[in-house]
Design a protein around this motif. Structure first.
Motif, PDB file in Angstrom:
ATOM      1  N   UNK A  89       0.846  -1.177   0.000  1.00 53.77           N
ATOM      2  CA  UNK A  89       0.000   0.000   0.000  1.00 53.77           C
ATOM      3  C   UNK A  89       0.887   1.234   0.000  1.00 53.77           C
ATOM      4  N   UNK A  90       0.282   2.361  -0.335  1.00 51.90           N
ATOM      5  CA  UNK A  90       0.997   3.627  -0.278  1.00 51.90           C
ATOM      6  C   UNK A  90       1.292   4.195  -1.650  1.00 51.90           C
ATOM      7  N   UNK A  91       2.014   5.310  -1.642  1.00 48.53           N
ATOM      8  CA  UNK A  91       2.335   6.044  -2.868  1.00 48.53           C
ATOM      9  C   UNK A  91       3.617   5.519  -3.489  1.00 48.53           C
ATOM     10  N   UNK A  92       3.615   5.374  -4.805  1.00 48.97           N
ATOM     11  CA  UNK A  92       4.761   4.859  -5.539  1.00 48.97           C
ATOM     12  C   UNK A  92       5.073   5.821  -6.682  1.00 48.97           C
ATOM     13  N   UNK A  93       6.304   6.320  -6.729  1.00 49.30           N
ATOM     14  CA  UNK A  93       6.721   7.262  -7.765  1.00 49.30           C
ATOM     15  C   UNK A  93       7.715   6.578  -8.699  1.00 49.30           C
ATOM     16  N   UNK A  94       7.350   6.545  -9.980  1.00 48.85           N
ATOM     17  CA  UNK A  94       8.162   5.853 -10.981  1.00 48.85           C
ATOM     18  C   UNK A  94       8.406   6.799 -12.152  1.00 48.85           C
ATOM     19  N   UNK A  95       9.650   6.901 -12.592  1.00 52.43           N
ATOM     20  CA  UNK A  95       9.994   7.720 -13.758  1.00 52.43           C
ATOM     21  C   UNK A  95      10.223   6.797 -14.949  1.00 52.43           C
ATOM     22  N   UNK A  96       9.573   7.110 -16.073  1.00 49.88           N
ATOM     23  CA  UNK A  96       9.568   6.196 -17.216  1.00 49.88           C
ATOM     24  C   UNK A  96       9.844   6.964 -18.500  1.00 49.88           C
ATOM     25  N   UNK A  97      10.102   6.222 -19.562  1.00 48.67           N
ATOM     26  CA  UNK A  97      10.174   6.782 -20.899  1.00 48.67           C
ATOM     27  C   UNK A  97       8.757   6.878 -21.458  1.00 48.67           C
ATOM     28  N   UNK A 100       7.390   4.237 -24.089  1.00 55.55           N
ATOM     29  CA  UNK A 100       7.204   2.907 -23.519  1.00 55.55           C
ATOM     30  C   UNK A 100       6.075   2.902 -22.495  1.00 55.55           C
ATOM     31  N   UNK A 101       5.913   4.016 -21.779  1.00 53.97           N
ATOM     32  CA  UNK A 101       4.803   4.099 -20.826  1.00 53.97           C
ATOM     33  C   UNK A 101       3.469   3.956 -21.549  1.00 53.97           C
ATOM     34  N   UNK A 102       3.328   4.644 -22.654  1.00 56.62           N
ATOM     35  CA  UNK A 102       2.046   4.624 -23.381  1.00 56.62           C
ATOM     36  C   UNK A 102       1.769   3.273 -24.015  1.00 56.62           C
ATOM     37  N   UNK A 103       2.804   2.593 -24.489  1.00 59.06           N
ATOM     38  CA  UNK A 103       2.573   1.358 -25.248  1.00 59.06           C
ATOM     39  C   UNK A 103       2.677   0.089 -24.406  1.00 59.06           C
ATOM     40  N   UNK A 104       3.435   0.140 -23.307  1.00 57.75           N
ATOM     41  CA  UNK A 104       3.687  -1.080 -22.544  1.00 57.75           C
ATOM     42  C   UNK A 104       3.095  -1.009 -21.143  1.00 57.75           C
ATOM     43  N   UNK A 105       3.302   0.098 -20.450  1.00 56.96           N
ATOM     44  CA  UNK A 105       2.923   0.166 -19.035  1.00 56.96           C
ATOM     45  C   UNK A 105       1.460   0.510 -18.845  1.00 56.96           C
ATOM     46  N   UNK A 106       1.017   1.631 -19.406  1.00 54.93           N
ATOM     47  CA  UNK A 106      -0.350   2.120 -19.153  1.00 54.93           C
ATOM     48  C   UNK A 106      -1.424   1.114 -19.572  1.00 54.93           C
ATOM     49  N   UNK A 107      -1.299   0.423 -20.722  1.00 57.42           N
ATOM     50  CA  UNK A 107      -2.356  -0.535 -21.084  1.00 57.42           C
ATOM     51  C   UNK A 107      -2.574  -1.639 -20.051  1.00 57.42           C
ATOM     52  N   UNK A 112      -3.060  -4.080 -12.923  1.00 52.95           N
ATOM     53  CA  UNK A 112      -2.177  -3.806 -11.784  1.00 52.95           C
ATOM     54  C   UNK A 112      -2.983  -3.273 -10.600  1.00 52.95           C
ATOM     55  N   UNK A 113      -3.865  -2.311 -10.858  1.00 57.81           N
ATOM     56  CA  UNK A 113      -4.652  -1.734  -9.764  1.00 57.81           C
ATOM     57  C   UNK A 113      -5.707  -2.706  -9.244  1.00 57.81           C
ATOM     58  N   UNK A 114      -6.145  -3.620 -10.086  1.00 57.27           N
ATOM     59  CA  UNK A 114      -7.061  -4.652  -9.603  1.00 57.27           C
ATOM     60  C   UNK A 114      -6.356  -5.567  -8.605  1.00 57.27           C
ATOM     61  N   UNK A 288       6.058  -5.023 -13.869  1.00 51.51           N
ATOM     62  CA  UNK A 288       6.477  -4.338 -15.097  1.00 51.51           C
ATOM     63  C   UNK A 288       7.382  -5.244 -15.917  1.00 51.51           C
ATOM     64  N   UNK A 289       8.152  -6.127 -15.264  1.00 46.16           N
ATOM     65  CA  UNK A 289       8.968  -7.088 -16.017  1.00 46.16           C
ATOM     66  C   UNK A 289       8.079  -8.016 -16.828  1.00 46.16           C
ATOM     67  N   UNK A 290       6.955  -8.429 -16.254  1.00 47.17           N
ATOM     68  CA  UNK A 290       6.017  -9.280 -17.012  1.00 47.17           C
ATOM     69  C   UNK A 290       5.392  -8.502 -18.166  1.00 47.17           C
ATOM     70  N   UNK A 291       5.131  -7.219 -17.973  1.00 43.17           N
ATOM     71  CA  UNK A 291       4.576  -6.404 -19.048  1.00 43.17           C
ATOM     72  C   UNK A 291       5.536  -6.339 -20.237  1.00 43.17           C
ATOM     73  N   UNK A 292       6.801  -6.117 -19.954  1.00 38.93           N
ATOM     74  CA  UNK A 292       7.785  -6.027 -21.035  1.00 38.93           C
ATOM     75  C   UNK A 292       7.966  -7.374 -21.725  1.00 38.93           C
ATOM     76  N   UNK A 293       7.851  -8.457 -20.952  1.00 39.75           N
ATOM     77  CA  UNK A 293       8.045  -9.787 -21.545  1.00 39.75           C
ATOM     78  C   UNK A 293       7.013 -10.047 -22.638  1.00 39.75           C
ATOM     79  N   UNK A 294       5.853  -9.427 -22.524  1.00 40.07           N
ATOM     80  CA  UNK A 294       4.803  -9.628 -23.535  1.00 40.07           C
ATOM     81  C   UNK A 294       5.115  -8.907 -24.845  1.00 40.07           C
ATOM     82  N   UNK A 295       6.096  -8.009 -24.834  1.00 39.76           N
ATOM     83  CA  UNK A 295       6.396  -7.210 -26.021  1.00 39.76           C
ATOM     84  C   UNK A 295       7.729  -7.570 -26.647  1.00 39.76           C
ATOM     85  N   UNK A 296       8.368  -8.608 -26.146  1.00 42.75           N
ATOM     86  CA  UNK A 296       9.667  -9.027 -26.696  1.00 42.75           C
ATOM     87  C   UNK A 296       9.463 -10.129 -27.733  1.00 42.75           C
TER      88      UNK A 296
END
Length: 296
Positions: A89-97, A100-107, A112-114, A288-296
């Motif tokens: 729980x709590x606040x998490x601050x992540x800096x991204x490209x 890649x955020x739009x195509x890999x992380x945000x979708x 993740x929030x579920x 996020x590692x699992x997210x990237x694995x789907x795009x390799x």
């Protein structure tokens, strides 16, 4: 405010070099943070912070106390996680490209929030190497080899890259046949904030990296603009394959020189070496590692 909470406030003030930014990070009124530090210094009978109109920095005693606080807070988090069900729980601050955020992380964030409904995620977008601690960032995602020895780098992906051009460009300049026979061709220049210059084209030839610098009439520093320039026939570009998958399928961009592709781009998660990972950071890195694995 108890002593543990006061330690958390103090460490955040030191890391952010600001009472106001620390208060924003912790969701507290600035006056509460100021009063907590004053009470702490009065109790310890020592000055912990130098205060100026521009910034706040730790004194020598403050630096020593900061390191002790980090160790104590890490031990508390370890103890609590060992005897309770994992529930980040709590606040998490992540800096991204951004691209890649739009195509890999945000979708993937709805899932993740579920899974982690009590985490609040703050995404910032830069492509420079930032000071994670002073800027209040828990971890950052970067492409390439990390240079900062004060950070731990976990590689989470190798992104295959391709050389592409538009049919309009190929009709005008011809289809490249060999990496070392590109006379008459041009590229869209990509200006890297990491190197401070325009990146050459890269080709893996029998396991050896070769580079070629071609003329360019346009230089950009944004991934989306880079791709759009290639779509408009302005030159060859090299990008991760996932970023142009749709264009390759539609034929609006064409894979060139597939036998000598660029080297794959390593993606790393970076986090401070002197900080133990919180549970919320650990679950985010694994996710996020699992997210990237789907795009390799």
């Amino acid at each position: 405010m108890d002593r543990i909470d006061t330690m958390r406030v103090f460490t955040r003030v030191v890391e952010r070099s600001s009472f106001i930014r620390a208060a924003e990070d912790l969701g507290l009124p600035p006056s509460t943070v100021t009063d907590a530090i004053k009470a702490l210094e009065a109790r310890l009978k020592v000055r912990l912070l130098h205060r100026t109109t521009r910034q706040v920095r730790a004194t020598l005693d403050g630096e020593a106390y900061y390191r002790r606080c980090l160790a104590i807070l890490d031990d508390i988090e370890d103890a609590e996680s060992a005897f309770s069900a994992p529930h980040p729980r709590g606040s998490l601050r992540v800096d991204v490209l951004g691209a890649q955020a739009r195509r890999i992380i945000v979708p993937g964030l709805p899932h993740f929030f579920a899974d982690y409904p009590d985490i609040t995620l703050h995404l910032s977008e830069t492509d420079r190497f930032i000071d994670l601690i002073s800027e209040g960032v828990d971890c950052a995602l970067r492409v390439g080899a990390p240079k900062d020895s004060t950070l731990i780098a976990r590689r989470i992906a190798l992104l295959p890259e391709v050389t592409v051009a538009s049919p309009t460009y190929l009709h005008r300049f011809g289809t490249p046949q060999r990496w070392d026979r590109l006379d008459g061709h041009r590229m869209v220049g990509f200006h890297s904030s990491a190197t401070g210059g325009v990146l050459p084209l890269e080709f893996m030839v029998a396991g050896t990296l070769r580079t070629v610098m071609l003329p360019s009439t346009l230089t950009v520093n944004g991934a989306d603009t880079y791709k759009e320039a290639a779509s408009q026939g302005l030159g060859l570009i090299q990008v991760p394959r996932y970023a142009v998958q749709q264009e390759l399928a539609a034929g609006t961009l064409v894979d060139c020189l597939p036998d000598t592709p660029p080297s794959a781009s390593p993606v790393h998660v970076l986090y401070p070496r002197n900080r133990q990972l919180t549970l919320r950071v650990r679950v985010f890195i694994d996710w996020v590692a699992r997210q990237y694995a789907r795009h390799v």
